[in-house]
Design an enzyme around this catalytic site. Structure first.
Site, PDB file in Angstrom:
ATOM      1  N   TYR A 137       0.860  -1.277  -0.021  1.00 46.49           N
ATOM      2  CA  TYR A 137       0.218   0.007  -0.033  1.00 46.49           C
ATOM      3  C   TYR A 137       0.995   1.261   0.093  1.00 46.49           C
ATOM      4  O   TYR A 137       0.896   2.165   1.025  1.00 46.49           O
ATOM      5  CB  TYR A 137      -0.880  -0.091   1.211  1.00 46.49           C
ATOM      6  CG  TYR A 137      -2.311   0.759   0.913  1.00 46.49           C
ATOM      7  CD1 TYR A 137      -3.216   0.155  -0.078  1.00 46.49           C
ATOM      8  CD2 TYR A 137      -2.272   2.031   1.286  1.00 46.49           C
ATOM      9  CE1 TYR A 137      -4.409   1.264  -0.429  1.00 46.49           C
ATOM     10  CE2 TYR A 137      -3.431   2.815   0.655  1.00 46.49           C
ATOM     11  CZ  TYR A 137      -4.259   2.171  -0.245  1.00 46.49           C
ATOM     12  OH  TYR A 137      -5.444   3.005  -0.504  1.00 46.49           O
ATOM     13  N   LEU A 138       1.641   1.146  -0.983  1.00 46.75           N
ATOM     14  CA  LEU A 138       2.817   2.436  -0.938  1.00 46.75           C
ATOM     15  C   LEU A 138       2.142   3.735  -1.081  1.00 46.75           C
ATOM     16  O   LEU A 138       1.388   3.916  -1.816  1.00 46.75           O
ATOM     17  CB  LEU A 138       3.554   1.954  -2.229  1.00 46.75           C
ATOM     18  CG  LEU A 138       4.363   0.669  -2.373  1.00 46.75           C
ATOM     19  CD1 LEU A 138       5.063   0.584  -3.540  1.00 46.75           C
ATOM     20  CD2 LEU A 138       5.118   0.250  -1.131  1.00 46.75           C
ATOM     21  N   GLY A 196       5.943   8.148   1.052  1.00 45.66           N
ATOM     22  CA  GLY A 196       7.031   8.197   2.117  1.00 45.66           C
ATOM     23  C   GLY A 196       7.771   6.809   1.622  1.00 45.66           C
ATOM     24  O   GLY A 196       8.986   6.909   1.546  1.00 45.66           O
ATOM     25  N   HIS A 197       7.072   5.727   0.996  1.00 45.71           N
ATOM     26  CA  HIS A 197       7.884   4.720   0.627  1.00 45.71           C
ATOM     27  C   HIS A 197       8.919   4.888  -0.519  1.00 45.71           C
ATOM     28  O   HIS A 197       9.997   4.752  -0.674  1.00 45.71           O
ATOM     29  CB  HIS A 197       7.029   3.460   0.293  1.00 45.71           C
ATOM     30  CG  HIS A 197       6.225   2.821   1.267  1.00 45.71           C
ATOM     31  ND1 HIS A 197       4.857   3.012   1.383  1.00 45.71           N
ATOM     32  CD2 HIS A 197       6.374   2.187   2.367  1.00 45.71           C
ATOM     33  CE1 HIS A 197       4.304   2.381   2.412  1.00 45.71           C
ATOM     34  NE2 HIS A 197       5.354   1.843   3.123  1.00 45.71           N
ATOM     35  N   LYS A 257       9.546   7.811  10.658  1.00 47.15           N
ATOM     36  CA  LYS A 257       7.992   7.851  11.529  1.00 47.15           C
ATOM     37  C   LYS A 257       8.233   6.507  12.325  1.00 47.15           C
ATOM     38  O   LYS A 257       7.463   6.626  13.490  1.00 47.15           O
ATOM     39  CB  LYS A 257       7.211   7.725  10.264  1.00 47.15           C
ATOM     40  CG  LYS A 257       5.673   7.779  10.989  1.00 47.15           C
ATOM     41  CD  LYS A 257       4.561   7.597  10.127  1.00 47.15           C
ATOM     42  CE  LYS A 257       4.578   6.185   9.573  1.00 47.15           C
ATOM     43  NZ  LYS A 257       3.780   5.215  10.445  1.00 47.15           N
ATOM     44  N   MET A 279       2.961  10.681   6.572  1.00 50.41           N
ATOM     45  CA  MET A 279       2.236   9.487   5.788  1.00 50.41           C
ATOM     46  C   MET A 279       2.525   8.227   6.365  1.00 50.41           C
ATOM     47  O   MET A 279       3.363   7.719   6.945  1.00 50.41           O
ATOM     48  CB  MET A 279       3.001   9.644   4.568  1.00 50.41           C
ATOM     49  CG  MET A 279       2.491  10.794   3.711  1.00 50.41           C
ATOM     50  SD  MET A 279       2.681  10.538   1.799  1.00 50.41           S
ATOM     51  CE  MET A 279       2.513  12.300   1.255  1.00 50.41           C
ATOM     52  N   SER A 281       0.129   3.852   5.644  1.00 43.24           N
ATOM     53  CA  SER A 281      -0.785   3.245   4.909  1.00 43.24           C
ATOM     54  C   SER A 281      -2.072   3.128   5.518  1.00 43.24           C
ATOM     55  O   SER A 281      -3.055   3.327   4.907  1.00 43.24           O
ATOM     56  CB  SER A 281      -0.032   1.787   4.644  1.00 43.24           C
ATOM     57  OG  SER A 281       1.129   1.788   3.988  1.00 43.24           O
TER      58      SER A 281
END
Ligand code: PAF
Length: 289
Positions: free
Chosen positions: A32-33, A36-37, A148, A183, A185
């Site tokens: 669930y990119l 942030g990823h 995070k 951010m 998911s």
């Protein structure tokens, strides 16, 4: 972009890349990119030549069965995003491939006593176990984790040091939505009204920054103000608002050296976390969040 479901396929691809002299960059994810990823991949690209991402919703790190079942999954969309970010290999295993006949776990002691570790039994053990496995499968030169999840990142740094994994860990800045929400998911589960209330978390960090900039170092004074601001957002539950040492993640009374301010609070049934690193420089404390 290559997609591999088995450990054997990953090993073959990585071994060919290593033979060709490529340095391997690795971003582990649960899918669930979001931006942030993708920012972690961008950082990894600066340090390495071949980008690997894993997408695996790791059952053993969920202390709540419902949270695992509800965790958002959208593999087709993820693969497109990963490809557009420049990922060259996605490792997409199933539970059976990762956990058949498993008896071994990896744990990092004391660093997980407080913050999320005190509220999510078995969570970090699940994270460190899967990350160890992924490191052994992908054999990256560099792996990037987001600030995070500060307790996760600090625990992985310690695990890599203690168990001599030959990988450099980079902790990357938190990417935020326009209004300041970190951010995640999980933000997908927030209603517009909950999302709006949840902005109180970011506001509490901003307030802490101004207090620290004006010379306040007492943890109880800073925490009292932060809690008051978070309460204005009417959270459904607050797990913690804490100030800890950066090195030990144990609570401190005063900000003296490198410290962390961390928060976990529920808006509706969604648990959000956020944090700030406070680092002493020549000209006073710098707040990174
Ligand atoms: O941060 C995450 O998404 C997960 O905890 C990780 C590092 C991919 C391990 O499952």
């Amino acid at each position: 972009m290559l997609v591999a479901n088995s450990i054997e396929e990953v090993r073959k691809i990585i071994s060919a890349q290593k033979k060709a002299g490529k340095r391997i960059g690795f971003v582990p994810t649960m899918g669930y990119l979001h931006e942030g990823h993708l920012s972690l991949v961008e950082i990894s690209k600066k340090h390495t030549d071949f980008q690997v991402m894993s997408i695996f919703v790791n059952k053993i790190q969920f202390n709540d069965k419902k949270d695992f079942e509800n965790y958002p999954r959208e593999t087709e969309r993820d693969l497109k995003l990963a490809e557009s970010a420049g990922v060259e290999l996605v490792f997409l295993p199933d539970d059976e491939e990762m956990y058949r006949d498993r008896l071994t776990y990896v744990d990092v002691l004391t660093l997980t006593d407080h913050l999320c570790g005190a509220f999510r039994e078995g969570h970090f053990r699940g994270v460190f176990t899967v990350v160890s496995k992924l490191f052994n499968i992908v054999q990256p030169d560099v792996s990037v984790f987001g600030q995070k999840d500060i307790q996760q990142a600090a625990g992985i740094e310690k695990m890599v040091y203690d168990l001599n994994f030959p990988v450099r860990i980079i902790i990357a800045p938190t990417i935020r939505e326009k209004e300041g929400l970190a951010m995640s998911s999980r933000n997908k589960h927030l209603s517009p009204e909950q999302r709006n209330r949840a902005l109180a978390i970011h506001r509490s960090l901003q307030a802490a920054e101004s207090m620290i900039e004006s010379g306040e170092a007492g943890a109880s004074v800073i925490l009292q103000k932060m809690k008051q601001i978070i309460e204005e957002g009417k959270p459904d539950k607050v797990d913690y608002v804490s100030i800890t040492s950066y090195d030990t993640l144990q609570p401190v009374d005063r900000i003296e050296n490198k410290s962390v301010i961390a928060i976990a609070a529920f808006f509706g049934t969604t648990r959000l976390i956020d944090n700030m690193i406070i680092d002493k420089g020549d000209k006073g404390f710098k707040c990174i969040y």
